[in-house]
Design a protein around this motif. Structure first.
Motif, PDB file in Angstrom:
ATOM      1  N   GLN A 174      46.754 -14.327   9.556  1.00 50.11           N
ATOM      2  CA  GLN A 174      48.032 -14.993   9.863  1.00 50.11           C
ATOM      3  C   GLN A 174      48.642 -15.633   8.606  1.00 50.11           C
ATOM      4  N   ASN A 175      48.255 -15.106   7.439  1.00 48.88           N
ATOM      5  CA  ASN A 175      48.820 -15.536   6.148  1.00 48.88           C
ATOM      6  C   ASN A 175      48.451 -16.965   5.739  1.00 48.88           C
ATOM      7  N   GLY A 176      47.219 -17.354   6.038  1.00 45.58           N
ATOM      8  CA  GLY A 176      46.727 -18.666   5.629  1.00 45.58           C
ATOM      9  C   GLY A 176      46.776 -18.855   4.115  1.00 45.58           C
ATOM     10  N   ASN A 177      46.619 -17.750   3.385  1.00 45.11           N
ATOM     11  CA  ASN A 177      46.663 -17.856   1.919  1.00 45.11           C
ATOM     12  C   ASN A 177      48.042 -18.315   1.430  1.00 45.11           C
ATOM     13  N   GLN A 178      49.087 -18.053   2.200  1.00 47.25           N
ATOM     14  CA  GLN A 178      50.420 -18.532   1.825  1.00 47.25           C
ATOM     15  C   GLN A 178      50.507 -20.055   1.939  1.00 47.25           C
ATOM     16  N   LEU A 179      49.680 -20.637   2.829  1.00 42.21           N
ATOM     17  CA  LEU A 179      49.649 -22.096   2.946  1.00 42.21           C
ATOM     18  C   LEU A 179      49.127 -22.718   1.653  1.00 42.21           C
ATOM     19  N   ILE A 180      48.141 -22.055   1.056  1.00 42.27           N
ATOM     20  CA  ILE A 180      47.587 -22.529  -0.216  1.00 42.27           C
ATOM     21  C   ILE A 180      48.694 -22.559  -1.275  1.00 42.27           C
ATOM     22  N   GLU A 181      49.453 -21.478  -1.362  1.00 41.67           N
ATOM     23  CA  GLU A 181      50.545 -21.409  -2.338  1.00 41.67           C
ATOM     24  C   GLU A 181      51.603 -22.468  -2.053  1.00 41.67           C
ATOM     25  N   GLU A 182      51.936 -22.626  -0.786  1.00 43.77           N
ATOM     26  CA  GLU A 182      52.953 -23.606  -0.389  1.00 43.77           C
ATOM     27  C   GLU A 182      52.495 -25.030  -0.717  1.00 43.77           C
ATOM     28  N   LEU A 183      51.228 -25.339  -0.442  1.00 47.59           N
ATOM     29  CA  LEU A 183      50.710 -26.676  -0.749  1.00 47.59           C
ATOM     30  C   LEU A 183      50.741 -26.955  -2.246  1.00 47.59           C
ATOM     31  N   GLY A 184      50.360 -25.968  -3.037  1.00 51.53           N
ATOM     32  CA  GLY A 184      50.406 -26.130  -4.485  1.00 51.53           C
ATOM     33  C   GLY A 184      51.799 -26.495  -4.955  1.00 51.53           C
ATOM     34  N   SER A 185      52.778 -25.838  -4.369  1.00 54.92           N
ATOM     35  CA  SER A 185      54.166 -26.095  -4.726  1.00 54.92           C
ATOM     36  C   SER A 185      54.639 -27.460  -4.205  1.00 54.92           C
ATOM     37  N   LEU A 186      54.353 -27.748  -2.945  1.00 54.94           N
ATOM     38  CA  LEU A 186      54.770 -29.017  -2.339  1.00 54.94           C
ATOM     39  C   LEU A 186      54.163 -30.231  -3.035  1.00 54.94           C
ATOM     40  N   LEU A 187      52.891 -30.110  -3.393  1.00 55.07           N
ATOM     41  CA  LEU A 187      52.162 -31.248  -3.956  1.00 55.07           C
ATOM     42  C   LEU A 187      52.154 -31.259  -5.471  1.00 55.07           C
ATOM     43  N   ASP A 188      52.661 -30.211  -6.080  1.00 53.75           N
ATOM     44  CA  ASP A 188      52.707 -30.077  -7.533  1.00 53.75           C
ATOM     45  C   ASP A 188      51.313 -30.257  -8.153  1.00 53.75           C
ATOM     46  N   THR A 189      50.354 -29.532  -7.580  1.00 54.08           N
ATOM     47  CA  THR A 189      48.992 -29.549  -8.116  1.00 54.08           C
ATOM     48  C   THR A 189      48.294 -28.248  -7.749  1.00 54.08           C
TER      49      THR A 189
END
Length: 156
Positions: free
Chosen positions: A88-103
């Motif tokens: 269900q594209n959980g790996n996209q959550l990782i990318e999104e979090l990196g962007s949202l949290l700037d880390t």
């Protein structure tokens, strides 16, 4: 020498426990909870307090998943990458979090509020994609839901 806030927190924790080896795990758990990781200094001081060799404290700290030798954020986000979440594209959550949290994954945010990591399964496959923040589960995630959740935690 002036004590830091971390030193004072550690002193407060250590004073609560008797200097006995059987209190090692309890002390480490409280230090982890309050400081969000076990520093080298904290491990040394805990070992001294409970009267165990440093190598024993280190062995316990590295054996259990609940302990971390690296700093973590106040809010620890665990993103599921088990089969259902991966599909269900959980790996996209990782990318999104990196962007949202700037880390990056495994590195706390500059303000120390967040850190995130990937886990193999949260046991809630019907909610895929899912994540947990300090033990609270969030499921059926989208980029918009993720932004809203992060915004709520930042406001706390």
């Amino acid at each position: 020498m002036t004590k830091t806030g971390t030193d004072k927190k550690l002193d407060t924790i250590l004073k609560k426990y008797e200097p006995r080896p059987d209190s090692l795990i309890a002390v480490l758990q409280e230090v982890q909870e309050k400081l969000h990781y076990l520093s080298e200094d904290a491990l040394k001081r805990v070992a001294e307090r409970v009267k165990v060799p440093l190598v024993q404290a280190y062995s316990v700290a590295t054996f259990y998943n609940a302990f971390s030798l690296k700093p973590k954020g106040k809010y620890i986000i665990q993103v599921c990458l088990g089969t259902a979440c991966h599909l269900q594209n959980g790996n996209q959550l990782i990318e999104e979090l990196g962007s949202l949290l700037d880390t990056e994954m495994g590195v706390p945010t500059k303000d120390g509020l967040f850190s995130f990591e990937a886990v193999r399964c949260l046991g809630c496959c019907s909610l895929a994609p899912a994540m947990m923040i300090n033990g609270k589960t969030y499921g059926n995630l989208t980029a918009d839901k993720l932004k809203k959740i992060i915004k709520e935690y930042k406001a706390k």
